[in-house]
Design a protein around this motif. Sequence first.
Motif, PDB file in Angstrom:
ATOM      1  N   ARG A 163     -45.418  -8.402  54.778  1.00 12.53           N
ATOM      2  CA  ARG A 163     -45.497  -8.353  53.310  1.00 12.53           C
ATOM      3  C   ARG A 163     -44.643  -7.186  52.825  1.00 12.53           C
ATOM      4  N   LEU A 164     -43.855  -7.460  51.795  1.00 12.90           N
ATOM      5  CA  LEU A 164     -42.950  -6.446  51.265  1.00 12.90           C
ATOM      6  C   LEU A 164     -43.263  -6.180  49.799  1.00 12.90           C
ATOM      7  N   ALA A 165     -43.346  -4.917  49.429  1.00 13.14           N
ATOM      8  CA  ALA A 165     -43.537  -4.579  48.019  1.00 13.14           C
ATOM      9  C   ALA A 165     -42.206  -4.743  47.289  1.00 13.14           C
ATOM     10  N   VAL A 166     -42.278  -4.953  45.995  1.00 12.42           N
ATOM     11  CA  VAL A 166     -41.076  -4.986  45.165  1.00 12.42           C
ATOM     12  C   VAL A 166     -40.891  -3.579  44.593  1.00 12.42           C
ATOM     13  N   ARG A 167     -39.737  -2.970  44.894  1.00  9.39           N
ATOM     14  CA  ARG A 167     -39.484  -1.624  44.363  1.00  9.39           C
ATOM     15  C   ARG A 167     -38.272  -1.676  43.433  1.00  9.39           C
ATOM     16  N   ASN A 168     -37.631  -0.545  43.144  1.00  6.36           N
ATOM     17  CA  ASN A 168     -36.488  -0.617  42.223  1.00  6.36           C
ATOM     18  C   ASN A 168     -35.238  -1.100  42.963  1.00  6.36           C
ATOM     19  N   ARG A 169     -34.161  -1.423  42.205  1.00  7.14           N
ATOM     20  CA  ARG A 169     -32.999  -2.087  42.828  1.00  7.14           C
ATOM     21  C   ARG A 169     -32.413  -1.271  43.976  1.00  7.14           C
ATOM     22  N   ASN A 170     -32.251   0.031  43.720  1.00 12.78           N
ATOM     23  CA  ASN A 170     -31.646   0.852  44.751  1.00 12.78           C
ATOM     24  C   ASN A 170     -32.485   0.813  46.047  1.00 12.78           C
ATOM     25  N   GLU A 171     -33.772   0.919  45.899  1.00 10.98           N
ATOM     26  CA  GLU A 171     -34.661   0.903  47.079  1.00 10.98           C
ATOM     27  C   GLU A 171     -34.690  -0.485  47.724  1.00 10.98           C
ATOM     28  N   ASN A 172     -34.663  -1.519  46.884  1.00 11.60           N
ATOM     29  CA  ASN A 172     -34.672  -2.879  47.426  1.00 11.60           C
ATOM     30  C   ASN A 172     -33.392  -3.144  48.234  1.00 11.60           C
ATOM     31  N   GLU A 173     -32.283  -2.580  47.755  1.00 19.77           N
ATOM     32  CA  GLU A 173     -31.029  -2.740  48.510  1.00 19.77           C
ATOM     33  C   GLU A 173     -31.118  -2.018  49.855  1.00 19.77           C
ATOM     34  N   GLN A 174     -31.758  -0.848  49.830  1.00 16.76           N
ATOM     35  CA  GLN A 174     -31.932  -0.116  51.102  1.00 16.76           C
ATOM     36  C   GLN A 174     -32.801  -0.921  52.068  1.00 16.76           C
ATOM     37  N   LEU A 175     -33.828  -1.569  51.510  1.00 16.02           N
ATOM     38  CA  LEU A 175     -34.711  -2.404  52.345  1.00 16.02           C
ATOM     39  C   LEU A 175     -33.901  -3.520  53.000  1.00 16.02           C
ATOM     40  N   ILE A 176     -33.089  -4.205  52.210  1.00 16.17           N
ATOM     41  CA  ILE A 176     -32.338  -5.340  52.745  1.00 16.17           C
ATOM     42  C   ILE A 176     -31.360  -4.868  53.821  1.00 16.17           C
ATOM     43  N   SER A 177     -30.682  -3.730  53.580  1.00 18.95           N
ATOM     44  CA  SER A 177     -29.744  -3.220  54.602  1.00 18.95           C
ATOM     45  C   SER A 177     -30.496  -2.875  55.884  1.00 18.95           C
TER      46      SER A 177
END
Length: 366
Positions: free
Chosen positions: A342-356
Amino acid sequence: MIDRIKRSFASARVCPHGGKFREVESNSVGPTPLDFSANINPLGSPPLEFVVLQELERIGYYPDNRYVEFRQAAARFVYVSPGNIVPGNGSSELIRLFAEMTLGDGGLALIPQPTFGEYENQSLLAGGRVRRIDIGPDGMPRFSDSDLDEAKAAFICNPNNPTGVLLPYEEIASLAERCEDSETFLLVDEAFIELSDPDQSVAGLAPKAEYLFVMRSLTKSFGVPGLRLGFGVANPVVAEIMDRARIPWSLGSIAAAAGSYLLGEGEDFLKRSRTVIKEELEYLISALKSLGLRPLESTVNFILVDVASSGLASDDLASRMMAEGVLIRDCQSFGLGRSYIRLAVRNRNENEQLISALERALKCRG
Ligand SMILES: Cc1ncc(COP(=O)(O)O)c(C=O)c1O
């Protein structure tokens, strides 16, 4: 000595939760981890410094255990009367109180699967017994009439943690009606509804119902897990009983003052939060699909993701992500095997870090 301890306490288990940021932070020397394992509002919290400082001046006094202002603010927030409100030290305290009130001596609790682990944990601790109820493909738990007749209590989480499914008002209202008929207490946990669609809330039904208890948490919606703030809504008789049974001064005075402020002034903040969550959900779901994973549809600030196609088990992926400095929730404790995170939704910058980080973790398949 153990045999002199109440059996349900002696066999108490640890209920696994996400949000281990502080534990991980205190054990690591590297950069601060990014926490996608706890589902907190991606906008954080509104500024609270002035409320905290004001309350600090009166920290030498006990809180007013009636919590008049907090009750009024909560009542206005969900359009009921202060006499319908039960303040809680986080909604966790209210789950415990509800279980203690309704169960004991092997009383049956109906608990959908998968859902938030504390319903089962607190039901067992209260001395109850638990029957797990399957959730249908429409997201509705399959409570049969005979289950409801037999049970003392039933639980439902809307939107549901960890699936992210939000059931419409009509479905929950109809379940509440069935519970009135069978005289089964129903706890509707709306901890995440402010970050989804608050119009689907059934809080307004609780004052007139006999067996309905609706619960809200300020933790997720206002981004304040450290404060410990929640409240329940019930008819005045049940609300008063729960309030009397509650631990005295269970809300600290700083938390109570912050809660009154947030509930009174926070509507715009919540609206903005819902807009950001919608945008970021779209971004994350599409990015996760591009990585070959299978995110489930979600209406709230977290996503359940089937990772089976990656060839990695959820716990292995969680360990690899931890090495990347990112905390994710391995969903084994929800009874989902080793295929879901399960993944939380965070702000765009953090979400991009998650995907990388996910991309790197999935690449080194060893
Ligand atoms: C569905 C649900 N309800 C209740 C809680 C408890 O929250 P709190 O005690 O912080 O209000 C949680 C925490 O993760 C949750 O996921």
